[in-house]
Design a protein around this motif. Structure first.
Motif, mmCIF file in Angstrom:
data_model
loop_
_atom_site.group_PDB
_atom_site.id
_atom_site.type_symbol
_atom_site.label_atom_id
_atom_site.label_comp_id
_atom_site.label_asym_id
_atom_site.label_seq_id
_atom_site.Cartn_x
_atom_site.Cartn_y
_atom_site.Cartn_z
ATOM 1 N N UNK A 1 -79.097 -40.845 156.608
ATOM 2 C CA UNK A 1 -80.271 -40.221 156.209
ATOM 3 C C UNK A 1 -80.450 -39.999 154.764
ATOM 4 N N UNK A 2 -79.437 -39.781 154.020
ATOM 5 C CA UNK A 2 -79.673 -39.371 152.684
ATOM 6 C C UNK A 2 -79.886 -40.656 151.747
ATOM 7 N N UNK A 3 -79.504 -42.013 152.419
ATOM 8 C CA UNK A 3 -79.521 -43.285 151.819
ATOM 9 C C UNK A 3 -80.980 -43.426 151.836
ATOM 10 N N UNK A 4 -81.529 -43.141 152.936
ATOM 11 C CA UNK A 4 -83.091 -43.160 152.991
ATOM 12 C C UNK A 4 -83.839 -42.729 151.989
ATOM 13 N N UNK B 1 -71.782 -39.645 148.930
ATOM 14 C CA UNK B 1 -71.382 -41.067 149.574
ATOM 15 C C UNK B 1 -72.674 -41.849 149.819
ATOM 16 N N UNK B 2 -73.734 -41.478 149.761
ATOM 17 C CA UNK B 2 -74.784 -42.536 149.977
ATOM 18 C C UNK B 2 -75.131 -42.974 148.732
ATOM 19 N N UNK C 1 -65.063 -44.327 157.317
ATOM 20 C CA UNK C 1 -65.688 -43.881 158.351
ATOM 21 C C UNK C 1 -66.663 -42.666 157.774
ATOM 22 N N UNK C 2 -66.571 -41.766 157.076
ATOM 23 C CA UNK C 2 -67.215 -40.889 156.687
ATOM 24 C C UNK C 2 -68.712 -41.351 155.852
ATOM 25 N N UNK C 3 -68.617 -42.450 155.240
ATOM 26 C CA UNK C 3 -69.585 -43.084 154.626
ATOM 27 C C UNK C 3 -70.709 -43.570 155.553
ATOM 28 N N UNK C 4 -70.075 -43.797 156.933
ATOM 29 C CA UNK C 4 -71.410 -44.427 157.828
ATOM 30 C C UNK C 4 -71.644 -43.560 158.790
ATOM 31 N N UNK C 5 -71.387 -42.199 158.463
ATOM 32 C CA UNK C 5 -72.012 -40.997 159.481
ATOM 33 C C UNK C 5 -73.472 -41.218 159.246
#
Ligand code: F6P
Length: 470
Positions: free
Chosen positions: A255-258, A363-364, A246-250
């Protein structure tokens, strides 16, 4: 004074579930709740059960909170004198016991147990006594007390002497040293440490290997058999799958993945670069420097990966009061910089090193990982090895040290390395990067299942049940 007299369940650890920051200009205190297995584990207990967590004030903010009496319900923070805490925590727990269990000494010069050590040991005894006394005050008749880690190895026996009615458990989150290494300690100290833990009804460990090492030390130092009748338990701690997914899809993780994708960039031809991801505290046992050296050797040996892979390395600050940790942190930065200088090009940064703690960014990185590198010299468990396969979007290949506790549960589907073997680790990285997508996906599925089989709540409840039957 006991804040919640008569608790039926108590936990004791050096670092508590909450910490306070003091704004010196305004005098305001800000509370921050921590994470980790114990916090999630304790959530399995009914909040009305009145559990009490005894911990130590760690910094100026915590001490001020204790003085102002602004603690959270169910948390008793001990304001142990700063010099006593320093000697017990930095001098004994982090500089002696941690080094021993993780086999970190450079033995030609260290350890050296003289008068300074003895003075620190007296502080360690006093620190443990403060915990034992607080627990004795807080516990109801026959309560269950779960004492955590090498900081508090003497507290079980001290508490047993104060309160024979209690059911006491001790849990080691670290490895346990092999007997010959453990016996670097002066004999009386070795015996006191073991007898301290044996004051508990149960002494529990993360893996069978660490439990066996403890038993062997008891036989060698105290004589055959476990003299007190203390039971030995093994409770592997797993990742918290529901929370992580759940947390990894907030939104903050997206934003950090981008941002990370941007930094990682694309290979010539426009395909996304592959990623080797590691996330650690900058802890001497995590072997971050050899991990970087292995990556450099990969780039040396396999030129085809140049420009096509990025080593995403998050190395978050840890124990910066100790000079050796500060020096190690600087060495991590130096080697990463050297690799970037040697191989980097205007469009490619081979190592993306981040040193500022940011859970959402971790997590990203997990989600983006093609390869997870977990190569500790020695580690009680290593939850990152269990978390990354759960969270990674496309599945990741786990390159895992055989000296991590997680090896016992994950070795079948990981690529296993000797953490000292830099060339072997470089070859393992190449094998991991080259693994066909279907095999990688299958292995990831099995790793995620194995890594989440023992969620923190079950880990915690199993220990309580173990104490009931003790
Ligand atoms: O990871 C092992 C461990 O012993 C944890 O149980 C404990 O919380 C941590 O190390 C201690 O680290 P620190 O010195 O940062 O509190």
């Amino acid at each position: 004074m006991a804040s919640t007299p008569g608790a039926q369940i108590l936990v004791a650890s050096n670092r508590g579930p909450v910490s306070y920051t003091l704004d010196v200009a305004t005098g305001d205190l800000t509370a921050k709740r921590g994470g980790g297995g114990l916090v999630s584990g304790l959530s399995a207990i009914d909040p009305d059960a009145g559990a009490v967590w005894v911990c130590s004030a760690l910094g100026a903010g915590d001490r001020e909170a204790v003085r102002q009496g602004v603690g959270e319900p169910g948390v008793r923070m001990l304001d142990i004198p700063a010099d006593v805490h320093h000697d017990a925590y930095n001098g004994i727990a982090n500089s002696t016991l941690w080094f021993l269990h993780h086999m970190l000494y450079q033995t030609p010069l260290e350890p050296s147990f003289g008068a300074e050590f003895r003075a620190r040991w007296a502080a360690y005894e006093s620190y443990n006594r403060s915990f034992a006394e607080a627990l004795a005050e807080e516990a109801a008749d026959g309560a269950a007390v779960l004492i955590q880690d090498y900081h508090l190895a003497l507290a079980p026996r001290m508490l047993r002497e104060l309160r024979p009615d209690l059911r006491i458990g001790h849990f080691s989150h670290t490895p346990w040293a092999p007997v010959d290494y453990f016996r670097l300690l002066p004999d009386d100290i070795a015996a006191q440490l073991l007898s301290g833990i044996l004051g508990a009804d149960r002494a529990a460990f993360l893996t069978r290997r660490w439990a066996d090492a403890f038993t062997e030390c008891c036989h060698a130092v105290l004589g055959p058999g476990i003299p007190s009748g203390t039971r030995i338990g093994v409770h592997g701690l797993g990742a918290d799958a529901d929370f992580l997914r759940a947390r990894a899809h907030e939104a903050d993780v997206d934003e950090r993945m981008a941002a990370l994708r941007e930094q990682i960039g694309t290979a010539p031809g426009g395909t996304p670069r592959r990623t080797i991801v590691r996330v650690d505290r900058t802890e001497l046992s995590k072997n971050i420097v050899r991990g970087l050296l292995a990556y450099r050797q990969l780039l040396d040996d396999q030129p085809s990966w140049r420009g096509r892979v990025v080593n995403v390395a998050f190395a978050y600050p840890s124990r910066q009061d100790l000079a050796v940790y500060r020096e190690y942190t600087a060495e991590v930065q130096r080697v990463a910089h050297e690799i970037n200088e040697q191989y980097g090009t205007p469009g490619w940064t081979p190592v993306l090193l981040h040193v500022k703690d940011d859970f959402a960014r971790s997590l990203a990185a997990y989600r983006l990982a093609d390869v997870a590198l977990v190569n500790p010299i020695r580690d009680g468990m290593n939850l990152v090895a269990k978390e990354m396969p759960v969270v990674s979007d496309e599945g990741c290949v786990l390159v895992l040290s055989r000296e991590a506790g997680a090896y016992e549960e994950l070795s079948d589907d990981a690529i296993v390395v000797n953490p000292y073997d830099v060339s072997g680790t470089a070859a393992a990285l190449h094998q991991a990067l080259s693994m066909p997508a279907d095999e990688r996906a299958e292995r990831t599925k099995r790793l995620a299942a194995a890594g989440t089989a023992l969620p923190p709540t079950q880990w915690f409840l199993d220990q309580l049940r173990g104490l009931e039957s003790a």
